[in-house]
Structures are given as C-alpha cells and as structure tokens.
Design an enzyme around this catalytic site. Structure first.
Site, PDB file in Angstrom:
ATOM      1  N   LYS A  69     -40.173  54.209   8.720  1.00 55.07           N
ATOM      2  CA  LYS A  69     -38.792  54.337   9.218  1.00 55.07           C
ATOM      3  C   LYS A  69     -38.101  52.973   9.357  1.00 55.07           C
ATOM      4  CE  LYS A  69     -39.694  58.703  11.503  1.00 55.07           C
ATOM      5  NZ  LYS A  69     -39.578  59.540  12.690  1.00 55.07           N
ATOM      6  N   ASP A 106     -33.650  61.915  14.635  1.00 55.37           N
ATOM      7  CA  ASP A 106     -34.750  62.279  15.545  1.00 55.37           C
ATOM      8  C   ASP A 106     -34.252  62.580  16.965  1.00 55.37           C
ATOM      9  OD1 ASP A 106     -36.820  62.139  13.705  1.00 55.37           O
ATOM     10  OD2 ASP A 106     -37.150  60.000  14.037  1.00 55.37           O
ATOM     11  N   ALA A 132     -43.757  53.111  23.657  1.00 52.14           N
ATOM     12  CA  ALA A 132     -42.597  52.246  23.420  1.00 52.14           C
ATOM     13  C   ALA A 132     -42.558  51.807  21.962  1.00 52.14           C
ATOM     14  CB  ALA A 132     -42.657  51.026  24.345  1.00 52.14           C
ATOM     15  N   ASN A 155     -45.801  52.073  28.980  1.00 49.53           N
ATOM     16  CA  ASN A 155     -46.490  51.747  27.728  1.00 49.53           C
ATOM     17  C   ASN A 155     -47.759  50.952  27.994  1.00 49.53           C
ATOM     18  OD1 ASN A 155     -46.381  52.002  24.859  1.00 49.53           O
ATOM     19  ND2 ASN A 155     -46.066  49.789  24.741  1.00 49.53           N
TER      20      ASN A 155
HETATM   21  P1  ATR Z   1     -44.651  55.058  16.340  1.00 47.46           P
HETATM   22  O1  ATR Z   1     -43.665  54.674  15.291  1.00 47.46           O
HETATM   23  O2  ATR Z   1     -45.449  56.300  16.069  1.00 47.46           O
HETATM   24  O3  ATR Z   1     -44.092  55.071  17.717  1.00 47.46           O
HETATM   25  P2  ATR Z   1     -45.860  52.532  16.883  1.00 47.46           P
HETATM   26  O4  ATR Z   1     -44.568  51.813  16.768  1.00 47.46           O
HETATM   27  O5  ATR Z   1     -47.085  51.886  16.350  1.00 47.46           O
HETATM   28  O6  ATR Z   1     -45.789  53.933  16.208  1.00 47.46           O
HETATM   29  O7  ATR Z   1     -46.104  52.910  18.422  1.00 47.46           O
HETATM   30  C1  ATR Z   1     -47.204  53.615  18.857  1.00 47.46           C
HETATM   31  C2  ATR Z   1     -47.104  53.838  20.368  1.00 47.46           C
HETATM   32  O8  ATR Z   1     -48.303  54.500  20.814  1.00 47.46           O
HETATM   33  C3  ATR Z   1     -47.037  52.549  21.174  1.00 47.46           C
HETATM   34  O9  ATR Z   1     -46.326  52.788  22.351  1.00 47.46           O
HETATM   35  C4  ATR Z   1     -48.520  52.291  21.457  1.00 47.46           C
HETATM   36  O10 ATR Z   1     -48.752  51.475  22.557  1.00 47.46           O
HETATM   37  P3  ATR Z   1     -48.824  49.860  22.367  1.00 47.46           P
HETATM   38  O11 ATR Z   1     -47.369  49.409  22.299  1.00 47.46           O
HETATM   39  O12 ATR Z   1     -49.532  49.369  23.548  1.00 47.46           O
HETATM   40  O13 ATR Z   1     -49.559  49.611  21.070  1.00 47.46           O
HETATM   41  C5  ATR Z   1     -48.960  53.682  21.768  1.00 47.46           C
HETATM   42  N1  ATR Z   1     -50.399  53.860  21.632  1.00 47.46           N
HETATM   43  C6  ATR Z   1     -51.113  53.909  20.481  1.00 47.46           C
HETATM   44  N2  ATR Z   1     -52.416  54.123  20.752  1.00 47.46           N
HETATM   45  C7  ATR Z   1     -52.531  54.204  22.103  1.00 47.46           C
HETATM   46  C8  ATR Z   1     -53.617  54.438  23.009  1.00 47.46           C
HETATM   47  N3  ATR Z   1     -54.863  54.602  22.567  1.00 47.46           N
HETATM   48  N4  ATR Z   1     -53.344  54.476  24.329  1.00 47.46           N
HETATM   49  C9  ATR Z   1     -52.092  54.309  24.778  1.00 47.46           C
HETATM   50  N5  ATR Z   1     -51.023  54.089  23.985  1.00 47.46           N
HETATM   51  C10 ATR Z   1     -51.231  54.050  22.666  1.00 47.46           C
END
Ligand code: ATR
Length: 275
Positions: A69, A106, A132, A155
């Site tokens: 995106k 979205d 986030a 987050n």
């Molecule tokens: P998307 O476009 O799907 O939102 P992204 O930009 O990579 O993908 O964001 C993923 C989100 O899931 C983030 O908020 C991430 O937290 P971090 O900013 O700390 O990376 C969160 N996330 C992914 N795996 C996680 C986990 N195991 N526990 C908690 N938060 C998680």
C-alpha cells in the site's frame, strides 16, 4: 463495438486466499457491469513493474493489499486527500491521460461496516486501537472525522504510536501508549490492527479494557475466530466481529470509484458469508 470486459485485479503478496475476485464479480453481476477481475502475485521489489505491465495492457483499476500500500502511494501520480494523509493507497484508478489516481477506501469501509452492520456511532465514544502500522494509518482519519471523545493507540513499539499521534494530532484528541500500559477502559470500541496473529502470537491484553457494552472489531477476516476475537469473547463483550464487513465495504467503495455504481453490500454479505 468493444465487447471485451474491462480488466481489474488485486495485487499483493501473498494473494492466493484473497476473496476480492469473487466479491467484485458479484458486484459486477449486481450492477450489470462487464468486468474481469484477477489476482496478481507481485514479488518483493517487483510491484512497480507488475503494475505498469497491468496498466500498459489496458487494465482499468487495481486493488492493492499487503505489503504494497505504501508503494502504491508512491506510484500514483495523484492521490485523494485521505490517501495522502494515510500515506497508503489501496485503490488505483486508470485516468484518461494514462496516469493513475490513488485512493484509500479502508477507513470508509470500516466506518460503513460499524454504522450499517453494528449500528455503532463513533461520536463521543472512547476508542482503543491496537497497532500502529499501515492498517492503523488507513483508518485513523475517517475515525477521527466522526469526533470520538478519545482515541488511544497502543503499540508494541511505543514510538510508532507516538509518531502517528503527532502526524494526526490536528484531527482530534489522541494519545499513545505501550501495549502493557494501556489506560483502563471500558472502551466503547476496540479495533485490532496488528499483524501479530499472522505469526500466531497473542497480544497478552489485560482484563481492564472491555465491558459488556464494548464492541471489539478485528480488521482481519477469518473463517474461525482470531486470537483477538477469542480474547474479546473471554471478556464477555456482546459485539465481536472480524473484518469481513469492512472488506466488502472497502471493495464497494473501490467499485464505485471505478464504475460509478454502488453495489448492495448487505446482499453480497448474505451471499458470500452464509450464517
Ligand atoms: P500493517 O500494514 O499490517 O499494519 P505493519 O506496518 O508492519 O503492517 O504493522 C504491523 C503492526 O502489528 C505494528 O503495529 C506492529 O507492532 P510494532 O510497531 O511494534 O512492530 C504490530 N505487531 C506485529 N507483530 C506483533 C506482535 N507479535 N505483538 C504485538 N504487535 C505486533
């Protein structure tokens, strides 16, 4: 007379399980539009070439899903305000001059599903968003436009939440925190927008966030309850839902931007997701 259907597609990685083709084909049947809708798997680093090839071959529009995106936002020659503020595009629309317009449907999709299916109004409500990342960026502005009383972004990496609060600060009252320091609820709406479930990980949420009147909404759609939905059920909240309704509503908005016709999403939901 040209009887070839206009071509559309969803592009992402992975893409095999996307339900967008059946949704858009149903919308086309409903509205009497003649389209063909495919799936395109793009490899990392191969997004731009795949998109150019699609439009050069006469494609009229694309839906863009994870993880592209942000790249779609960079690709679009011009973007709608919502897409600019989100820094993310999920819909590309071919323009007459050969360029592409980028939009983000979205947040509109989420709001429509909250209002239509769950009959939930956001005004003066307390909102908690878990995550986030890109998914949160896409929904924040439309949610804030509905004037919630408060919006908390929790987050795992608190700095990313703080950066979003800074970015959208002018639009409404917001604060951010770490996942293990969320201010007590009950919140009226808790939206799950992390990708933790994709790695089969739980968030370890406390029992202080939800009450009987809380609505819990997972942006992910799934045939079986997600870890967040299971947590919500353990909290005994009355409304727990996955993101299938949002998927339909964001698709309907994309379809409208492409074809100028509004599909019947309630009928589509009954057809595509029997109880
Ligand atoms: P998307 O476009 O799907 O939102 P992204 O930009 O990579 O993908 O964001 C993923 C989100 O899931 C983030 O908020 C991430 O937290 P971090 O900013 O700390 O990376 C969160 N996330 C992914 N795996 C996680 C986990 N195991 N526990 C908690 N938060 C998680």
């Amino acid at each position: 007379m040209n009887t070839e259907p206009d071509r559309y597609a969803v592009i992402g990685n992975p893409i095999a399980h996307s339900r967008s083709p059946e949704i858009h084909q149903l919308f086309a049947d409903q509205t009497g539009e003649c389209i063909r809708y495919e799936k395109i798997l793009a490899e990392p680093g191969g997004f731009e070439a795949a998109v150019r090839q699609f439009f050069d071959a006469g494609g009229r529009g694309l839906n863009v899903t994870l993880p592209f995106k942000g790249e779609a936002f960079e690709f679009a020659a011009k973007c709608t305000d919502l897409a600019v503020h989100a820094g993310a595009v999920n819909t590309l629309i071919a323009q007459d001059d050969g360029s592409c317009l980028g939009a983000n449907t979205d947040g509109i999709g989420l709001l429509r599903d909250l209002k239509k299916t769950l009959r939930l109004s956001i005004q003066n409500k307390r909102l908690l968003i878990l995550g986030a990342g890109g998914a949160t960026r896409g929904i924040l502005e439309p949610l804030l436009q509905e004037k919630p009383l408060a919006l908390v972004i929790a987050n795992r990496t608190p700095e990313r939440g703080a950066a979003l609060v800074e970015h959208f600060r002018a639009l409404g009252p917001m604060q951010s925190c770490a996942l293990d320091a969320i201010p007590d609820g009950p919140y009226d709406l808790i939206v799950h927008a992390t990708s933790a479930a994709l790695q089969d990980q739980e968030l370890g949420l406390p029992d202080t966030l939800a009450g009987p009147g809380t609505c819990c909404y997972d942006l992910i759609y799934s045939d079986t309850p997600t870890p967040f939905m299971r947590w919500a059920k353990d909290q005994r909240v009355l409304q727990v839902t996955d993101g299938f309704g949002m998927l339909l509503e964001q698709a309907a908005e994309s379809f409208y931007l492409w074809r100028g016709k509004r599909p019947d999403t309630a009928m589509a939901c009954n057809y595509l997701r029997p109880p």
